[in-house]
Write a protein that holds these residues in place. Structure first.
Motif, PDB file in Angstrom:
ATOM      1  N   LEU A  62      -6.464  11.085  -5.608  1.00 22.86           N
ATOM      2  CA  LEU A  62      -5.639  11.543  -6.723  1.00 22.86           C
ATOM      3  C   LEU A  62      -6.469  12.278  -7.766  1.00 22.86           C
ATOM      4  O   LEU A  62      -6.058  13.334  -8.277  1.00 22.86           O
ATOM      5  N   VAL A  63      -7.635  11.745  -8.092  1.00 26.03           N
ATOM      6  CA  VAL A  63      -8.509  12.377  -9.097  1.00 26.03           C
ATOM      7  C   VAL A  63      -8.938  13.764  -8.640  1.00 26.03           C
ATOM      8  O   VAL A  63      -8.894  14.736  -9.405  1.00 26.03           O
ATOM      9  N   THR A  64      -9.358  13.898  -7.382  1.00 26.08           N
ATOM     10  CA  THR A  64      -9.801  15.212  -6.901  1.00 26.08           C
ATOM     11  C   THR A  64      -8.627  16.166  -6.718  1.00 26.08           C
ATOM     12  O   THR A  64      -8.753  17.365  -6.975  1.00 26.08           O
ATOM     13  N   ALA A  65      -7.473  15.644  -6.276  1.00 25.18           N
ATOM     14  CA  ALA A  65      -6.308  16.512  -6.094  1.00 25.18           C
ATOM     15  C   ALA A  65      -5.843  17.109  -7.405  1.00 25.18           C
ATOM     16  O   ALA A  65      -5.392  18.259  -7.464  1.00 25.18           O
ATOM     17  N   LEU A  66      -5.962  16.323  -8.510  1.00 27.30           N
ATOM     18  CA  LEU A  66      -5.536  16.803  -9.832  1.00 27.30           C
ATOM     19  C   LEU A  66      -6.650  17.494 -10.589  1.00 27.30           C
ATOM     20  O   LEU A  66      -6.463  17.907 -11.731  1.00 27.30           O
ATOM     21  N   SER A  67      -7.827  17.629  -9.935  1.00 31.11           N
ATOM     22  CA  SER A  67      -8.988  18.281 -10.554  1.00 31.11           C
ATOM     23  C   SER A  67      -9.395  17.592 -11.853  1.00 31.11           C
ATOM     24  O   SER A  67      -9.795  18.245 -12.823  1.00 31.11           O
ATOM     25  N   LEU A  68      -9.299  16.262 -11.885  1.00 32.98           N
ATOM     26  CA  LEU A  68      -9.687  15.493 -13.068  1.00 32.98           C
ATOM     27  C   LEU A  68     -11.199  15.288 -13.090  1.00 32.98           C
ATOM     28  O   LEU A  68     -11.837  15.210 -12.035  1.00 32.98           O
ATOM     29  N   PRO A  69     -11.785  15.169 -14.271  1.00 38.69           N
ATOM     30  CA  PRO A  69     -13.224  14.896 -14.346  1.00 38.69           C
ATOM     31  C   PRO A  69     -13.517  13.463 -13.893  1.00 38.69           C
ATOM     32  O   PRO A  69     -12.791  12.543 -14.254  1.00 38.69           O
ATOM     33  N   GLY A  70     -14.523  13.297 -13.080  1.00 40.93           N
ATOM     34  CA  GLY A  70     -14.872  11.939 -12.677  1.00 40.93           C
ATOM     35  C   GLY A  70     -15.206  11.784 -11.224  1.00 40.93           C
ATOM     36  O   GLY A  70     -15.468  10.665 -10.762  1.00 40.93           O
ATOM     37  N   ALA A  71     -15.239  12.872 -10.428  1.00 37.04           N
ATOM     38  CA  ALA A  71     -15.547  12.760  -9.007  1.00 37.04           C
ATOM     39  C   ALA A  71     -16.958  12.223  -8.788  1.00 37.04           C
ATOM     40  O   ALA A  71     -17.197  11.415  -7.882  1.00 37.04           O
ATOM     41  N   VAL A  72     -17.892  12.638  -9.625  1.00 35.73           N
ATOM     42  CA  VAL A  72     -19.280  12.166  -9.487  1.00 35.73           C
ATOM     43  C   VAL A  72     -19.341  10.662  -9.729  1.00 35.73           C
ATOM     44  O   VAL A  72     -19.998   9.910  -8.988  1.00 35.73           O
ATOM     45  N   GLN A 170     -15.627  18.932   4.652  1.00 37.50           N
ATOM     46  CA  GLN A 170     -16.084  17.612   5.103  1.00 37.50           C
ATOM     47  C   GLN A 170     -17.576  17.627   5.430  1.00 37.50           C
ATOM     48  O   GLN A 170     -18.337  16.760   4.994  1.00 37.50           O
ATOM     49  N   VAL A 171     -18.003  18.651   6.153  1.00 31.75           N
ATOM     50  CA  VAL A 171     -19.411  18.742   6.545  1.00 31.75           C
ATOM     51  C   VAL A 171     -20.276  19.210   5.379  1.00 31.75           C
ATOM     52  O   VAL A 171     -21.359  18.670   5.126  1.00 31.75           O
ATOM     53  N   GLY A 172     -19.784  20.201   4.643  1.00 31.05           N
ATOM     54  CA  GLY A 172     -20.597  20.785   3.583  1.00 31.05           C
ATOM     55  C   GLY A 172     -20.875  19.846   2.429  1.00 31.05           C
ATOM     56  O   GLY A 172     -21.938  19.907   1.799  1.00 31.05           O
ATOM     57  N   MET A 173     -19.931  18.957   2.123  1.00 33.30           N
ATOM     58  CA  MET A 173     -20.120  18.038   0.994  1.00 33.30           C
ATOM     59  C   MET A 173     -20.851  16.756   1.388  1.00 33.30           C
ATOM     60  O   MET A 173     -21.192  15.940   0.527  1.00 33.30           O
ATOM     61  N   LEU A 174     -21.094  16.580   2.696  1.00 32.93           N
ATOM     62  CA  LEU A 174     -21.656  15.313   3.153  1.00 32.93           C
ATOM     63  C   LEU A 174     -23.037  15.042   2.574  1.00 32.93           C
ATOM     64  O   LEU A 174     -23.336  13.913   2.150  1.00 32.93           O
ATOM     65  N   ALA A 175     -23.888  16.083   2.537  1.00 34.25           N
ATOM     66  CA  ALA A 175     -25.249  15.873   2.026  1.00 34.25           C
ATOM     67  C   ALA A 175     -25.221  15.446   0.563  1.00 34.25           C
ATOM     68  O   ALA A 175     -25.888  14.477   0.156  1.00 34.25           O
ATOM     69  N   GLY A 176     -24.428  16.139  -0.256  1.00 34.92           N
ATOM     70  CA  GLY A 176     -24.332  15.779  -1.662  1.00 34.92           C
ATOM     71  C   GLY A 176     -23.709  14.410  -1.862  1.00 34.92           C
ATOM     72  O   GLY A 176     -24.141  13.620  -2.721  1.00 34.92           O
ATOM     73  N   THR A 177     -22.686  14.110  -1.056  1.00 27.09           N
ATOM     74  CA  THR A 177     -22.046  12.791  -1.148  1.00 27.09           C
ATOM     75  C   THR A 177     -23.050  11.685  -0.845  1.00 27.09           C
ATOM     76  O   THR A 177     -23.104  10.655  -1.536  1.00 27.09           O
ATOM     77  N   LEU A 178     -23.846  11.897   0.177  1.00 27.88           N
ATOM     78  CA  LEU A 178     -24.842  10.901   0.568  1.00 27.88           C
ATOM     79  C   LEU A 178     -25.848  10.643  -0.552  1.00 27.88           C
ATOM     80  O   LEU A 178     -26.227   9.495  -0.823  1.00 27.88           O
TER      81      LEU A 178
END
Length: 734
Positions: A62-72, A170-178
């Motif tokens: 929900l946070v990412t879908a609404l582009s709300l601050p806080g994904a990090v 999915q693949v491109g964000m994996l390194a940063g997510t990790l």
């Protein structure tokens, strides 16, 4: 209905964002908020780990879908609560799903408006995304300096597939997510977000992000090396550029090369100026003018004069045609181009290897020139159908008729013209006006089949009015020759609806189209692929990146002005492609058929729009209502404009009428520079001119899109003003 759905979705999104901030959600999505609530999350995890995981993922989505601050913060929380493995799994899938929802929302709510608003200005971006969108997105996902939410929204506005967006994200964000999930596992030691990703880590992400683009460039370089592997490159070159063919494409290419001080050689085996000057545009227009004047003399009573039957020598008419060619020829002459700095060699050019051209002169002498780049501009030639008996009865083409007919004292009494395209129509009308009994044969259901059906019907009516017998839906089967009483009689046999018909003629013109000249230039010897034309990419490069093709030999359009347009790209890419290459822009291509009335078009017409599934509105203005056309006695035809529904952006224009090709130029300029009908309407047009038809067409569009509700209120205002008492000064103004 769709607008209502969009509005409802937008309202829902706004309400959710408002609720997030109104309820203080932003306080929880901070580093301190996360630390203070970590103990509670630990308790929930111990009692219901699966339920907590699902709830956490839902909040993340929900946070990412609404582009709300806080994904990090949520990514850190995933690591702190669920550990490295499950935290990475949950954050990776939730962030990608949320990003895809944001992507879909932007696409549903905004893409149509953005594409319609910016039109052609977005074409380079759209083309780049369609071709390399996955590479670009992967780079953006890997480099953490680009805002996560902004990428989601912007990608929704361009033509990238949803599945591609999801997979690459999915693949491109994996390194940063990790990285962030791992940092979250040690949450107690983090004092600020700035320390999580150091400059060194950021640089590593950047290098990783640009790696696909670098790899693509390396692969392209290796591919080019493979193409050239069997050839030995010269140590030095005799020329910067060798151009084969001195038609429109070749002349402009050579001119541009000489203008930028390159050493250029232009090779031509026949006449300078190519087909247009010697066999096509120039002689046909000269003939059309003579034929038109003959018709005006026959109908002079329309202008208050005495109608007369024109007396003329057909031999003199054809002599004038050749005189016009001679008068224009110096523009394209060997002497002129040599004075511009181009070396012109008369002879047959053949590509020996990717850097060598062999020129064989008429006397058999040969010379070879090495060159950095080559442009093939060999043009096209008339297509002669494989019709049984055609050679026995004899024929001329749109190229040869000018010399053959020049020796005639009278036009052919019975003339058959094969072909219902622009060339066939122009020749049919002209020879009919000069006295020939013309039969035009077209296999398709209508002549000028690329135009809308109403245009074809108007063209047919115009030709029929001038005495042409137009046979559409007739297939030519064979030609027959009979000798009777020392006389030779020639026939063409056609079939229509299963019934054969014999048509006798004195001369036959093949005007069924033109085909690229592909033989004799060495293309097959060095492996350059050809189909109906030389196969090129968007830069006009052939299999060999230093060999280009332009003009009719390259297609896809067989127009002199398109050949000249391509020549700029071929010349600039050939001489400066190591710095910057330019893709050929075919977005706004005008053309015209010079029958009477003329037919001119740019962009889409109705039948093409329907075939491509492009929505459009039609605005028409009848030239029969135009003052200047009425005064000139040419009050027939129309201006038809296709626009984006509800917008003034022009998709295409068709004009039928006097000087239609000249009138079209205003719309060509407007489409090229993204100007809509409102701009044309707001431009002063001289009265009385035919060009006013363009403004009146824009006015018709404006009238159809007048704001009726607003005008109703304005009407009430004016009615109120009629009854409002005036002031003591007697003035009608408040």
């Amino acid at each position: 209905m769709r607008h209502a759905k969009r509005l409802a979705l937008l309202v829902l999104a706004v309400l959710l964002v408002w609720a997030f901030f109104a309820l203080g959600g932003q306080k929880w999505l901070t580093l301190n908020g996360l630390k203070s609530g970590l103990d509670q999350f630990t308790v929930w995890k111990s009692t219901s780990p699966v339920l907590l995981g699902l709830a956490f993922a839902a909040v993340y989505v929900l946070v990412t879908a609404l582009s709300l601050p806080g994904a990090v913060i949520l990514t850190l929380a995933a690591g702190a609560i669920f550990g490295l493995f499950w935290g990475t799994v949950i954050a990776s899938f939730a962030s990608t799903l949320g990003a895809t929802l944001a992507f879909w929302s932007a696409r549903y709510l905004l893409r149509d408006w953005v594409q319609a608003r910016f039109g052609n200005r977005l074409k380079p971006i759209n083309d780049g995304i369609a071709r390399d969108g996955a590479f670009y997105l992967f780079t953006l996902r890997l480099v953490p300096v680009f805002p996560f939410f902004l990428i989601n929204l912007l990608m929704g506005l361009v033509p990238i597939r949803s599945l591609t967006f999801y997979g690459v994200s999915q693949v491109g964000m994996l390194a940063g997510t990790l990285v962030y999930v791992n940092a979250g596992t040690q949450l107690a030691q983090i004092d600020s977000l700035a320390g999580i990703v150091s400059p060194g880590v950021t640089l590593s992400f950047v290098l990783l992000g640009v790696f696909p683009l670098i790899a693509k460039g390396v692969l392209g370089w290796l591919q080019r090396r493979r193409v050239y592997a069997r050839w030995t490159r010269p140590r030095s070159y005799d020329r910067n550029l060798v151009v084969i063919g001195a038609g429109a494409a070749g002349l402009v290419t050579a001119y541009i090369g000489a203008a930028v001080k390159a050493k250029v050689t232009l090779v031509e085996a026949h006449k300078m100026g190519g087909d247009c000057l010697n066999y096509g545009c120039v002689p046909s227009k000269a003939l059309i003018k003579s034929a038109r004047l003959a018709t005006q003399m026959r109908h002079a009573d329309h202008y208050g004069l005495s109608a007369v039957m024109p007396q003329f020598s057909f031999r003199q008419v054809m002599a004038r045609v050749h005189e016009v060619i001679r008068h224009i020829a110096p523009h394209d002459s060997l002497e002129r181009y040599e004075s511009l700095g181009v070396e012109v060699l008369q002879g047959y050019g053949r590509v020996v290897d990717p850097w060598t051209v062999e020129i064989e002169a008429a006397d058999g002498r040969k010379q070879r020139l090495t060159t950095r780049s080559i442009v093939i501009a060999a043009g096209a030639q008339p297509l002669v159908p494989p019709l049984p008996g055609l050679d026995a009865v004899g024929y001329v083409t749109s190229d040869t008729l000018w010399d053959v007919f020049a020796d005639m004292d009278a036009p052919p009494a019975r003339l058959v013209i094969l072909g219902g395209g622009p060339i066939g129509c122009e020749l049919s009308q002209s020879f009919a006006r000069l006295g020939s009994a013309v039969t035009q044969i077209e296999m398709a259901p209508r002549i000028m089949a690329r135009e809308d059906a109403e245009v074809s019907e108007l063209a047919r009516a115009a030709l029929t009015r001038d005495g042409v017998t137009v046979l559409t839906g007739h297939k030519a089967l064979r030609c027959e020759r009979e000798e009777r009483d020392s006389a030779v009689r020639k026939y063409i046999v056609v079939e229509h609806a299963g019934v054969e018909q014999r048509i006798e003629f004195d001369a036959l013109v093949c005007a069924v189209g033109r085909v690229a000249r592909l033989q004799g230039y060495g293309l097959e010897d060095i492996g350059i692929p050809t189909q109906r034309t030389v196969v090129t990419n968007e830069y006009l490069e052939t299999l060999y990146p230093n060999i280009y093709a332009a003009g009719d030999v390259a297609g896809p359009y067989q127009f002199t002005h398109v050949a000249a347009h391509q020549a700029w790209y071929a010349a600039v890419n050939a001489l400066f492609g190591q710095f910057k290459r330019f893709k050929v822009d075919y977005s706004v291509i005008p053309w015209a058929t010079f029958i009477d009335p003329e037919v001119a078009r740019v962009g889409l017409n109705e039948q093409e729009s329907k075939e491509k599934g492009i929505a459009f509105e039609v605005t028409r203005y009848g030239i029969d209502d135009l003052d200047r056309a009425i005064a000139d006695g040419t009050a027939h035809g129309f201006v038809k404009v296709l626009t984006v529904p509800g917008k003034d952006r022009i998709l295409g224009v068709t004009i039928v009428g006097e000087h239609a090709a000249d009138l079209l130029a205003e719309f060509v300029l407007a489409m090229k520079h993204g100007l809509g009908l409102n701009k044309i309407l707001g431009t002063i047009h001289t009265y009385p001119t035919l060009a006013e038809a363009n403004k009146y067409a824009a006015g018709e569009w404006k009238r159809a899109h007048a704001p009726q509700k607003l005008l109703a209120w304005v009407q009430r205002y004016h009615a109120w003003r009629l009854n409002k008492p005036t002031g003591g000064s007697g003035q009608g103004h408040p």
